[in-house]
Design a protein around this motif. Structure first.
Motif, PDB file in Angstrom:
ATOM      1  N   GLY A 136      92.590 -68.251  67.618  1.00 35.70           N
ATOM      2  CA  GLY A 136      91.859 -67.037  67.965  1.00 35.70           C
ATOM      3  C   GLY A 136      92.242 -66.506  69.327  1.00 35.70           C
ATOM      4  N   VAL A 137      92.294 -67.391  70.321  1.00 35.32           N
ATOM      5  CA  VAL A 137      92.668 -66.970  71.672  1.00 35.32           C
ATOM      6  C   VAL A 137      94.109 -66.472  71.683  1.00 35.32           C
ATOM      7  CG1 VAL A 137      93.063 -67.758  74.037  1.00 35.32           C
ATOM      8  CG2 VAL A 137      90.958 -68.395  72.836  1.00 35.32           C
ATOM      9  N   ARG A 138      94.987 -67.144  70.972  1.00 31.39           N
ATOM     10  CA  ARG A 138      96.384 -66.680  70.895  1.00 31.39           C
ATOM     11  C   ARG A 138      96.451 -65.277  70.294  1.00 31.39           C
ATOM     12  NH1 ARG A 138      97.778 -72.312  69.168  1.00 31.39           N
ATOM     13  NH2 ARG A 138      98.660 -73.261  71.039  1.00 31.39           N
ATOM     14  N   ALA A 139      95.693 -65.044  69.225  1.00 34.35           N
ATOM     15  CA  ALA A 139      95.684 -63.733  68.575  1.00 34.35           C
ATOM     16  C   ALA A 139      95.119 -62.667  69.506  1.00 34.35           C
ATOM     17  CB  ALA A 139      94.883 -63.790  67.280  1.00 34.35           C
ATOM     18  N   ILE A 140      94.044 -62.981  70.207  1.00 31.11           N
ATOM     19  CA  ILE A 140      93.418 -62.037  71.134  1.00 31.11           C
ATOM     20  C   ILE A 140      94.398 -61.665  72.247  1.00 31.11           C
ATOM     21  CG2 ILE A 140      91.616 -61.809  72.894  1.00 31.11           C
ATOM     22  CD1 ILE A 140      89.935 -63.729  70.999  1.00 31.11           C
ATOM     23  N   LEU A 141      95.052 -62.665  72.833  1.00 29.79           N
ATOM     24  CA  LEU A 141      95.986 -62.399  73.928  1.00 29.79           C
ATOM     25  C   LEU A 141      97.227 -61.659  73.449  1.00 29.79           C
ATOM     26  CD1 LEU A 141      95.669 -65.692  75.993  1.00 29.79           C
ATOM     27  CD2 LEU A 141      94.600 -63.461  76.421  1.00 29.79           C
ATOM     28  N   SER A 142      97.683 -61.973  72.247  1.00 30.24           N
ATOM     29  CA  SER A 142      98.839 -61.278  71.680  1.00 30.24           C
ATOM     30  C   SER A 142      98.502 -59.806  71.433  1.00 30.24           C
ATOM     31  CB  SER A 142      99.255 -61.953  70.377  1.00 30.24           C
ATOM     32  OG  SER A 142     100.326 -61.266  69.784  1.00 30.24           O
ATOM     33  N   GLU A 143      97.322 -59.558  70.891  1.00 31.08           N
ATOM     34  CA  GLU A 143      96.870 -58.184  70.669  1.00 31.08           C
ATOM     35  C   GLU A 143      96.758 -57.434  71.999  1.00 31.08           C
ATOM     36  OE1 GLU A 143      92.620 -56.211  69.920  1.00 31.08           O
ATOM     37  OE2 GLU A 143      93.195 -57.617  68.346  1.00 31.08           O
ATOM     38  N   VAL A 149      90.963 -52.818  76.667  1.00 30.57           N
ATOM     39  CA  VAL A 149      91.676 -54.062  76.359  1.00 30.57           C
ATOM     40  C   VAL A 149      90.976 -55.234  77.054  1.00 30.57           C
ATOM     41  CG1 VAL A 149      93.834 -55.343  76.686  1.00 30.57           C
ATOM     42  CG2 VAL A 149      93.914 -52.940  76.000  1.00 30.57           C
ATOM     43  N   ALA A 150      90.684 -55.062  78.333  1.00 27.26           N
ATOM     44  CA  ALA A 150      90.046 -56.139  79.099  1.00 27.26           C
ATOM     45  C   ALA A 150      88.668 -56.482  78.540  1.00 27.26           C
ATOM     46  CB  ALA A 150      89.938 -55.739  80.567  1.00 27.26           C
ATOM     47  N   GLU A 151      87.905 -55.488  78.150  1.00 24.09           N
ATOM     48  CA  GLU A 151      86.571 -55.734  77.594  1.00 24.09           C
ATOM     49  C   GLU A 151      86.649 -56.514  76.294  1.00 24.09           C
ATOM     50  OE1 GLU A 151      83.361 -55.327  78.651  1.00 24.09           O
ATOM     51  OE2 GLU A 151      84.369 -54.951  80.554  1.00 24.09           O
ATOM     52  N   ARG A 152      87.618 -56.178  75.441  1.00 23.68           N
ATOM     53  CA  ARG A 152      87.757 -56.910  74.167  1.00 23.68           C
ATOM     54  C   ARG A 152      88.126 -58.372  74.434  1.00 23.68           C
ATOM     55  NH1 ARG A 152      87.917 -57.143  68.803  1.00 23.68           N
ATOM     56  NH2 ARG A 152      89.710 -58.065  67.751  1.00 23.68           N
ATOM     57  N   VAL A 153      89.061 -58.603  75.345  1.00 26.65           N
ATOM     58  CA  VAL A 153      89.437 -59.978  75.678  1.00 26.65           C
ATOM     59  C   VAL A 153      88.224 -60.724  76.234  1.00 26.65           C
ATOM     60  CG1 VAL A 153      90.855 -61.429  77.197  1.00 26.65           C
ATOM     61  CG2 VAL A 153      91.890 -59.469  76.013  1.00 26.65           C
ATOM     62  N   LYS A 154      87.532 -60.082  77.146  1.00 26.02           N
ATOM     63  CA  LYS A 154      86.345 -60.713  77.759  1.00 26.02           C
ATOM     64  C   LYS A 154      85.278 -61.025  76.714  1.00 26.02           C
ATOM     65  CE  LYS A 154      82.708 -59.240  80.773  1.00 26.02           C
ATOM     66  NZ  LYS A 154      82.286 -58.226  81.740  1.00 26.02           N
ATOM     67  N   ARG A 155      85.022 -60.073  75.825  1.00 29.74           N
ATOM     68  CA  ARG A 155      83.992 -60.265  74.809  1.00 29.74           C
ATOM     69  C   ARG A 155      84.325 -61.417  73.863  1.00 29.74           C
ATOM     70  NH1 ARG A 155      82.785 -59.701  69.811  1.00 29.74           N
ATOM     71  NH2 ARG A 155      80.828 -58.921  69.001  1.00 29.74           N
ATOM     72  N   LEU A 156      85.595 -61.500  73.482  1.00 30.82           N
ATOM     73  CA  LEU A 156      85.992 -62.495  72.484  1.00 30.82           C
ATOM     74  C   LEU A 156      86.306 -63.864  73.078  1.00 30.82           C
ATOM     75  CD1 LEU A 156      88.103 -60.241  70.128  1.00 30.82           C
ATOM     76  CD2 LEU A 156      85.756 -61.008  69.799  1.00 30.82           C
ATOM     77  N   THR A 157      86.476 -63.945  74.390  1.00 33.00           N
ATOM     78  CA  THR A 157      86.813 -65.237  74.985  1.00 33.00           C
ATOM     79  C   THR A 157      85.757 -65.727  75.974  1.00 33.00           C
ATOM     80  OG1 THR A 157      88.116 -64.244  76.776  1.00 33.00           O
ATOM     81  CG2 THR A 157      89.298 -64.893  74.770  1.00 33.00           C
ATOM     82  N   GLY A 158      84.866 -64.839  76.382  1.00 31.99           N
ATOM     83  CA  GLY A 158      83.873 -65.197  77.385  1.00 31.99           C
ATOM     84  C   GLY A 158      82.625 -65.830  76.780  1.00 31.99           C
ATOM     85  N   PRO A 159      81.797 -66.348  77.662  1.00 35.03           N
ATOM     86  CA  PRO A 159      80.544 -66.969  77.180  1.00 35.03           C
ATOM     87  C   PRO A 159      79.562 -65.925  76.687  1.00 35.03           C
ATOM     88  CG  PRO A 159      80.686 -67.055  79.585  1.00 35.03           C
ATOM     89  CD  PRO A 159      81.946 -66.445  79.074  1.00 35.03           C
TER      90      PRO A 159
END
Length: 72
Positions: A28-35, A62-72
């Motif tokens: 999931g993290v790999r997919a999020i960062l790749s996107e 972009v930053a908000e999506r990464v933060k939302r999907l990887t943050g607490p």
């Protein structure tokens, strides 16, 4: 694992924590960062005149999506 099957990549609210397992995290993290990387490259490669909307807001999205999907 296809991204459609990874609940970590879901935009659903509330977040389906009960469906997220340890085996979802690395792919999931790999997919999020790749996107995110692809979207940032698209913004950087754009031939449009830079505006707040197509540059700053786009990067913030972009930053908000990464933060939302990887943050607490």
């Amino acid at each position: 694992m296809p991204s459609g099957k990874n609940p970590l990549l879901s935009d659903a609210l509330p977040i389906p924590f009960d469906l997220i397992g340890a085996d979802h995290v690395c792919p999931g993290v790999r997919a999020i960062l790749s996107e995110a990387q692809a979207r940032i490259e698209s913004i950087a490669d754009s031939t449009e005149s830079p505006t707040w909307q197509n540059t700053i807001q786009a990067l913030d999205d972009v930053a908000e999506r990464v933060k939302r999907l990887t943050g607490p």
